[in-house]
Write an enzyme that holds these catalytic residues in place. Sequence first.
Site, PDB file in Angstrom:
ATOM      1  N   ASN A   1       1.090  -0.885  -0.300  1.00 17.26           N
ATOM      2  CA  ASN A   1      -0.247   0.117   0.207  1.00 17.26           C
ATOM      3  C   ASN A   1       0.765   1.156  -0.019  1.00 17.26           C
ATOM      4  O   ASN A   1       0.651   1.989  -0.771  1.00 17.26           O
ATOM      5  CB  ASN A   1      -0.847  -0.055   1.065  1.00 17.26           C
ATOM      6  CG  ASN A   1      -1.565  -1.331   0.909  1.00 17.26           C
ATOM      7  OD1 ASN A   1      -2.745  -1.552   0.126  1.00 17.26           O
ATOM      8  ND2 ASN A   1      -2.578  -1.565   1.965  1.00 17.26           N
TER       9      ASN A   1
ATOM     10  N   ASP B   1     -14.405   6.063   2.991  1.00 17.63           N
ATOM     11  CA  ASP B   1     -13.768   4.661   4.259  1.00 17.63           C
ATOM     12  C   ASP B   1     -12.290   5.189   3.365  1.00 17.63           C
ATOM     13  O   ASP B   1     -11.504   5.378   3.045  1.00 17.63           O
ATOM     14  CB  ASP B   1     -13.938   3.783   2.357  1.00 17.63           C
ATOM     15  CG  ASP B   1     -13.307   2.426   3.295  1.00 17.63           C
ATOM     16  OD1 ASP B   1     -13.008   2.204   3.952  1.00 17.63           O
ATOM     17  OD2 ASP B   1     -13.380   1.536   1.829  1.00 17.63           O
TER      18      ASP B   1
ATOM     19  N   ASP C   1      -1.650   5.002   5.528  1.00 17.92           N
ATOM     20  CA  ASP C   1      -0.790   4.532   4.435  1.00 17.92           C
ATOM     21  C   ASP C   1      -0.418   5.844   3.225  1.00 17.92           C
ATOM     22  O   ASP C   1       0.447   5.581   2.697  1.00 17.92           O
ATOM     23  CB  ASP C   1      -1.169   2.485   3.409  1.00 17.92           C
ATOM     24  CG  ASP C   1      -0.977   2.078   4.610  1.00 17.92           C
ATOM     25  OD1 ASP C   1      -0.556   2.316   5.423  1.00 17.92           O
ATOM     26  OD2 ASP C   1      -2.162   0.909   4.290  1.00 17.92           O
TER      27      ASP C   1
HETATM   28  P1  ATP Z   1      -6.091   4.119   8.601  1.00 17.35           P
HETATM   29  O1  ATP Z   1      -5.246   2.723  10.037  1.00 17.35           O
HETATM   30  O2  ATP Z   1      -7.466   4.014   8.373  1.00 17.35           O
HETATM   31  O3  ATP Z   1      -5.291   3.982   7.691  1.00 17.35           O
HETATM   32  P2  ATP Z   1      -4.534   5.509  10.661  1.00 17.35           P
HETATM   33  O4  ATP Z   1      -5.150   5.279  11.588  1.00 17.35           O
HETATM   34  O5  ATP Z   1      -3.335   4.192  10.460  1.00 17.35           O
HETATM   35  O6  ATP Z   1      -5.548   4.895   9.875  1.00 17.35           O
HETATM   36  P3  ATP Z   1      -5.722   8.820  10.501  1.00 17.35           P
HETATM   37  O7  ATP Z   1      -5.314   8.535  11.744  1.00 17.35           O
HETATM   38  O8  ATP Z   1      -6.809   7.467  11.320  1.00 17.35           O
HETATM   39  O9  ATP Z   1      -4.694   6.949  10.017  1.00 17.35           O
HETATM   40  O10 ATP Z   1      -5.661   9.189   9.241  1.00 17.35           O
HETATM   41  C1  ATP Z   1      -4.495   9.245   8.538  1.00 17.35           C
HETATM   42  C2  ATP Z   1      -4.797  10.761   7.923  1.00 17.35           C
HETATM   43  O11 ATP Z   1      -5.292  11.057   7.345  1.00 17.35           O
HETATM   44  C3  ATP Z   1      -4.852  11.469   9.536  1.00 17.35           C
HETATM   45  O12 ATP Z   1      -3.605  12.515   9.867  1.00 17.35           O
HETATM   46  C4  ATP Z   1      -5.579  12.878   8.340  1.00 17.35           C
HETATM   47  O13 ATP Z   1      -4.308  13.353   7.443  1.00 17.35           O
HETATM   48  C5  ATP Z   1      -6.881  11.825   7.424  1.00 17.35           C
HETATM   49  N1  ATP Z   1      -8.129  11.330   7.362  1.00 17.35           N
HETATM   50  C6  ATP Z   1      -8.357  10.241   8.323  1.00 17.35           C
HETATM   51  N2  ATP Z   1      -9.076  10.603   8.602  1.00 17.35           N
HETATM   52  C7  ATP Z   1     -10.049  11.961   8.012  1.00 17.35           C
HETATM   53  C8  ATP Z   1     -10.981  12.292   7.951  1.00 17.35           C
HETATM   54  N3  ATP Z   1     -11.958  12.444   8.719  1.00 17.35           N
HETATM   55  N4  ATP Z   1     -11.121  13.485   7.005  1.00 17.35           N
HETATM   56  C9  ATP Z   1     -10.193  14.106   6.234  1.00 17.35           C
HETATM   57  N5  ATP Z   1      -9.437  13.671   6.796  1.00 17.35           N
HETATM   58  C10 ATP Z   1      -9.160  12.209   6.808  1.00 17.35           C
END
Ligand code: ATP
Length: 302
Positions: free
Chosen positions: A44, A244, A250
């Site tokens: 990814n 989603d 990633d």
């Molecule tokens: P995943 O495991 O679902 O890939 P993660 O837990 O590793 O996610 P997150 O912090 O949830 O990482 O998301 C990564 C980045 O994506 C965040 O820092 C943000 O910039 C962006 N992001 C996530 N959700 C949103 C949202 N609802 N709106 C805008 N940006 C978002």
Amino acid sequence: EAPEIVVVGSANIDTVIRVPRLPTPGETVLGTSVTEFVGGKGANQAVAAARLGRRVSLVGLVGEDAGGAVVRDALRAEGVDTANLRPRAGTSTGIAMIQVDDEGENTVTVVPGANAELDAERVRASELALREARITVLQFEISDEAVVEAVRLAGGTVILNPSPVRPVPGAVMDRVDVLIVNRSELALLAGAPEPATTELAAELAAGVEGPAAVVVTLGADGAVLVRPGGVVVVPAVPVEAVVDPTGAGDTFCGALADALVRGEDLAAAVRWAVRAAAVAVTGPGAQSAMPTRERVLAGASA
Ligand code: ATP
């Protein structure tokens, strides 16, 4: 041409089966569809950076099976160099088998297969690429031994995204330039409760010993960069509808590596990663929702 970014990590076949409801033990249910995707955090993050225009090589293992061929073909079609993604006899390509019911409830079975066979010696087979790459990107779907060796050989900037999280060997932490964690990963590494606010996340991140900089991704709250020079808070780019969030993390890691290769400083790289990840949440799936450079520039609401 030599890769700018070397990703050392996993590649999987993700099989998603839609079912009216999840089967109980011993029960058979009729599924309504089955779809295969190439996944794994290594693949990814490699695709995320390649789509943004970088030359990327993925170091890892697949089985000598149909899944392995599917993974390699799909990555090649994305422009990812697969010379370092070697087929390994006697094991199977990593898989994730996901059942999703009508309520969106799911069960997930992961068989790491070949990903678990990546050891120090097989990382060393990609020594030249690791030494010459501007950036090495690692996640935790491979063994500690593989991570330790990759970090030892890396000639450039080391980005570590310790997901799924487990304690990071001290020798690795000391060599990490940018640690990218979400709230729960940070909490586990810091041995503290999940930070409820951006300020608390920054405080916890400042206490993590080893990495030159820590970036905490905060979902809809964006991200925060913590380094000796100070704290940079980057709010999320608002999106009209979250379709989603899978793969947002990633996309973030791949985009951050892309920006660093292009010579952006770390704060600018985090801003770019936040913009790219916002686009990723507006589409279904992980790799299928990863944006091109043009798409990021057009913005999440385009
Ligand atoms: P995943 O495991 O679902 O890939 P993660 O837990 O590793 O996610 P997150 O912090 O949830 O990482 O998301 C990564 C980045 O994506 C965040 O820092 C943000 O910039 C962006 N992001 C996530 N959700 C949103 C949202 N609802 N709106 C805008 N940006 C978002």
